[in-house]
Design a protein around this motif. Structure first.
Motif, short mmCIF file in Angstrom:
data_model
loop_
_atom_site.label_atom_id
_atom_site.label_comp_id
_atom_site.label_asym_id
_atom_site.label_seq_id
_atom_site.Cartn_x
_atom_site.Cartn_y
_atom_site.Cartn_z
N GLU A 113 -27.99 -17.47 -25.72
CA GLU A 113 -27.03 -17.28 -26.81
C GLU A 113 -26.21 -16.01 -26.54
O GLU A 113 -26.75 -14.98 -26.12
CB GLU A 113 -27.76 -17.15 -28.14
N ALA A 114 -24.92 -16.09 -26.81
CA ALA A 114 -24.06 -14.93 -26.59
C ALA A 114 -24.37 -13.84 -27.61
O ALA A 114 -24.61 -14.12 -28.78
CB ALA A 114 -22.60 -15.35 -26.70
N PRO A 115 -24.38 -12.58 -27.17
CA PRO A 115 -24.59 -11.47 -28.11
C PRO A 115 -23.50 -11.46 -29.18
O PRO A 115 -22.40 -12.00 -28.98
CB PRO A 115 -24.51 -10.23 -27.21
N HIS A 116 -23.78 -10.83 -30.29
CA HIS A 116 -22.84 -10.84 -31.41
C HIS A 116 -21.52 -10.15 -31.07
O HIS A 116 -20.48 -10.45 -31.68
CB HIS A 116 -23.47 -10.16 -32.64
N ASP A 117 -21.53 -9.23 -30.09
CA ASP A 117 -20.32 -8.49 -29.74
C ASP A 117 -19.58 -9.11 -28.57
O ASP A 117 -18.66 -8.50 -28.01
CB ASP A 117 -20.65 -7.04 -29.44
N VAL A 118 -19.94 -10.32 -28.17
CA VAL A 118 -19.28 -10.99 -27.05
C VAL A 118 -18.65 -12.28 -27.53
O VAL A 118 -19.31 -13.12 -28.15
CB VAL A 118 -20.29 -11.30 -25.91
N GLU A 119 -17.36 -12.42 -27.28
CA GLU A 119 -16.65 -13.64 -27.64
C GLU A 119 -16.43 -14.48 -26.39
O GLU A 119 -15.97 -13.98 -25.37
CB GLU A 119 -15.30 -13.32 -28.28
N ILE A 120 -16.78 -15.75 -26.45
CA ILE A 120 -16.58 -16.64 -25.32
C ILE A 120 -15.63 -17.76 -25.72
O ILE A 120 -15.50 -18.10 -26.91
CB ILE A 120 -17.92 -17.23 -24.82
N THR A 121 -14.95 -18.31 -24.73
CA THR A 121 -13.98 -19.38 -24.98
C THR A 121 -14.68 -20.62 -25.50
O THR A 121 -15.78 -20.96 -25.04
CB THR A 121 -13.23 -19.72 -23.68
N GLU A 122 -14.05 -21.27 -26.44
CA GLU A 122 -14.63 -22.50 -26.99
C GLU A 122 -14.80 -23.54 -25.88
O GLU A 122 -13.92 -23.73 -25.04
CB GLU A 122 -13.72 -23.05 -28.08
N GLY A 123 -15.93 -24.20 -25.87
CA GLY A 123 -16.20 -25.21 -24.86
C GLY A 123 -16.85 -24.66 -23.61
O GLY A 123 -17.10 -25.39 -22.65
N THR A 124 -17.14 -23.33 -23.59
CA THR A 124 -17.84 -22.72 -22.46
C THR A 124 -19.21 -22.25 -22.91
O THR A 124 -19.52 -22.24 -24.10
CB THR A 124 -17.05 -21.54 -21.88
#
Length: 278
Positions: free
Chosen positions: A181-192
């Motif tokens: 799971e991505a950390p709360h302070d990291v935004e990842i592109t939708e679908g990745t």
């Protein structure tokens, strides 16, 4: 002179620590360095585990081959994994390859034979990208070497003699088992999907490809993500370095020859100059 030597040593040490930091840090503070694993083929006398390579091929065929090609490997090469020629012919016959032109000048499909190379799941890069949200899956023939990290000083000096080969498989293993799971302070592109081991960023378009019991092993090996990742990483190392065992054997023989030759040269020199009147 002592000051100059001291300065040079300081620069070398600083450079070595700097290189290590770059490899560990990657593109972000969240990136992780690949986890080192124990491989049967590591070191100057390491050999491939044929059982592991066969399991890795099974994982590749049943999971990875749906998206990734293996363009540089022919079906006949699989006999090096311990399979008989008939077994490889049976595997090849399960795939169709394009051949031709025939007498009418048209291309046609036929079952693959030993001389054929493993077919790519897509006809071209554009089709591969279109089917995967714009990201064409890379060919895996040389991926284990392409993803091998170059270690800094002083490791690279010893790597010459120990024939360091673990970097690429370590990366592949870490990538396949590193989804989280991505950390709360990291935004990842939708679908990745978030993966801190990914070299080109923190997220990639490939969904986690492995799950427990997705592939059935015939030899009783654990059917877990961890085991699948190790086996397919070892197999891809073989795909990138199929002659690794022969290369190591030849390298060792050459080093022994050079050592013996140097000893003979030294003894000859000593014998010749012992007759010189000082």
């Amino acid at each position: 002179m002592k000051k100059l030597v001291s300065t040079l040593l300081s620069l070398i040490v600083a450079a070595s620590f700097g290189t290590g930091a770059v490899l560990a840090a990657g593109d972000s503070e969240h990136s992780k360095a690949p986890e080192e694993q124990k491989w049967s083929f590591s070191g100057p006398f390491g050999l491939y585990d044929k059982g592991q390579l066969q399991r890795g091929l099974k994982v590749y065929v049943e999971v990875c081959a749906a998206c990734h090609g293996l363009d540089r490997i022919a079906f006949r090469n699989f006999t090096e994994l311990g399979y008989s020629e008939d077994q490889v012919k049976t595997l090849a016959s399960e795939y169709d390859v394009t051949d031709g032109p025939n007498e009418e000048g048209e291309m046609f499909e036929r079952p693959a034979i030993l001389a054929d190379y493993f077919p790519n799941p897509f006809p071209n890069v554009e089709a591969a990208a279109y089917a995967n949200n714009g990201a064409a899956p890379p060919d895996l023939s040389l991926i284990a070497k392409a993803r091998a990290a170059t270690r800094g000083f002083p490791q690279f000096v010893f790597d010459i003699f120990t024939m360091y080969t673990e970097g690429g498989p370590d990366y592949l293993y870490s990538l396949l088992t590193g989804y989280e799971e991505a950390p709360h302070d990291v935004e990842i592109t939708e679908g990745t999907y978030y993966n801190p081991y990914f070299l080109s960023g923190l997220s990639l378009a490939m969904a986690p490809p492995l799950s427990d019991e997705i592939v059935t092993y015939d030899d009783g090996a654990p059917e877990t993500v961890d085991q699948y990742a190790k086996d397919v990483s070892a197999f891809l190392m073989w795909a990138a370095e199929p002659k690794l065992e022969q290369r190591k054997s030849l390298g060792f023989k050459v080093l022994v020859f050079i050592l013996v030759f140097c000893c003979l040269l030294y003894l000859s020199k000593k014998s010749v100059w012992s007759r010189v009147d000082h």
